[in-house]
Design a protein around this motif. Sequence first.
Motif, PDB file in Angstrom:
ATOM      1  N   GLY A  54       0.840  -1.187   0.000  1.00 26.18           N
ATOM      2  CA  GLY A  54       0.000   0.000   0.000  1.00 26.18           C
ATOM      3  C   GLY A  54       0.876   1.238   0.000  1.00 26.18           C
ATOM      4  O   GLY A  54       1.990   1.221   0.540  1.00 26.18           O
ATOM      5  N   VAL A  74      -3.560   0.227  -3.113  1.00 23.35           N
ATOM      6  CA  VAL A  74      -2.926  -1.055  -2.823  1.00 23.35           C
ATOM      7  C   VAL A  74      -2.773  -1.821  -4.126  1.00 23.35           C
ATOM      8  O   VAL A  74      -3.750  -2.026  -4.857  1.00 23.35           O
ATOM      9  N   ASP A  76      -0.181  -5.065  -6.251  1.00 23.90           N
ATOM     10  CA  ASP A  76       0.764  -6.155  -6.044  1.00 23.90           C
ATOM     11  C   ASP A  76       1.919  -6.027  -7.014  1.00 23.90           C
ATOM     12  O   ASP A  76       1.993  -5.084  -7.816  1.00 23.90           O
ATOM     13  N   ARG A 149      -5.327   3.280   6.219  1.00 24.95           N
ATOM     14  CA  ARG A 149      -4.524   2.673   5.154  1.00 24.95           C
ATOM     15  C   ARG A 149      -4.068   1.275   5.550  1.00 24.95           C
ATOM     16  O   ARG A 149      -4.120   0.337   4.752  1.00 24.95           O
ATOM     17  N   GLU A 150      -3.628   1.122   6.803  1.00 26.23           N
ATOM     18  CA  GLU A 150      -3.192  -0.198   7.262  1.00 26.23           C
ATOM     19  C   GLU A 150      -4.350  -1.191   7.268  1.00 26.23           C
ATOM     20  O   GLU A 150      -4.191  -2.355   6.877  1.00 26.23           O
ATOM     21  N   GLU A 153      -4.919  -2.457   3.827  1.00 24.66           N
ATOM     22  CA  GLU A 153      -3.902  -3.432   3.413  1.00 24.66           C
ATOM     23  C   GLU A 153      -4.210  -4.814   3.983  1.00 24.66           C
ATOM     24  O   GLU A 153      -4.108  -5.820   3.277  1.00 24.66           O
ATOM     25  N   TRP A 154      -4.568  -4.886   5.267  1.00 22.49           N
ATOM     26  CA  TRP A 154      -4.922  -6.177   5.854  1.00 22.49           C
ATOM     27  C   TRP A 154      -6.157  -6.758   5.164  1.00 22.49           C
ATOM     28  O   TRP A 154      -6.236  -7.975   4.931  1.00 22.49           O
ATOM     29  N   ALA A 173       4.309  -9.804   2.401  1.00 22.82           N
ATOM     30  CA  ALA A 173       3.702  -8.550   2.848  1.00 22.82           C
ATOM     31  C   ALA A 173       4.786  -7.523   3.124  1.00 22.82           C
ATOM     32  O   ALA A 173       5.922  -7.864   3.461  1.00 22.82           O
TER      33      ALA A 173
END
Length: 356
Positions: A54, A74, A76, A149-150, A153-154, A173
């Motif tokens: 992210g 976010v 990959d 934001r965290e 991401e989770w 991660a």
Amino acid sequence: MLDTKSQEELRTAIRECISHDRGILDELRAEIRPLKTATKRIQPRATTSISLVGTDGGNNQLQFDPFLVQLIRVVDSSNNEYCLEAISPTTAVSDLDRRQLDQQTGEARTALGEMMRVLGVESLSRLSPMIRNQRQGEPVSPSWVQVYRELVEWAVLLSLLNRPFGTDTLIVADGLLRSKVFSKDLFPKLLAEMQKRICHQFEKSRRRIYLAGVAKHSKVLSRYRLAMSLEGVLQTEYSAYAEVPREIEEKAYVWSEFARGDDRAAEGGEANKFVGGKMFLVKFGSHKRDPVWPVDIFLPQKDEAQVILGSMLADAIVGFPVPHYPMCLQRAHENAALVDFDFGGTEEPDIVDRDG
């Protein structure tokens, strides 16, 4: 500039400080010494590696007074985008709730909404105590945006574990598999759901999904770096790793609960609410002075460290521009920053990369 006399006085003062604190270094060396005999060689293994990243706090930030817009993105390592949205510190939490869940049916609209539904919460303020509705006249703090934001991401990571995989896959991660942003026991519930989905992948398609987190910095590594060098820990002529005992982690962190895993809880300690990984110190290079990285391996998979780190090895040895650092993570960071905005006019808002 210091004159000659001042320089000599400063040298003397520094020598006295080092001499006085020598006992501290001796203690650190004694604590870290057992890791030298516990070091293991990494055996290469062929597995697909992907990374999820992210944007960090200042990576995609649009600031033109009096407005401050934060971009939550976010992606990959294959440049698949899972989330892109814009919020500001003054965004109403109730508006964000409506983005995640259908207020009438309760169905999830986003990956974050899916995670909220799985954890049994209907609002972001119940998901995290660090996100709450702003009271009138209360000063606005932008820090809650980082928490949001965290959480995203989770949520994306959890959603990813439900997707079909064509081969055995290692998901890397960005950062350690730990968090203190969730309310009460919600983080352990999230970890349990992640393990459930990983097991389902194997039962359904015989695909093994591994999960690890890699950090650029760690209080453990900072505390023991000098002692490791003096004791020759991980100074091998081959790629190697060493498991970090919980007691060493606990001494490095101000809050010991950030190092307390399920193993500590099984010994009769407090329940694990914040830790989802077992830390290993890993050197992917084949020279004594190659960099060492802290790696968290998903707790249920800690006994498969050799497989996981062996899968990470091939990706790390080709790392660029950061040598011996997982290439999939570097590629994901590069993809996360590839956002080009043109608002017209002669001036554009600055987009600052906080990591430099």
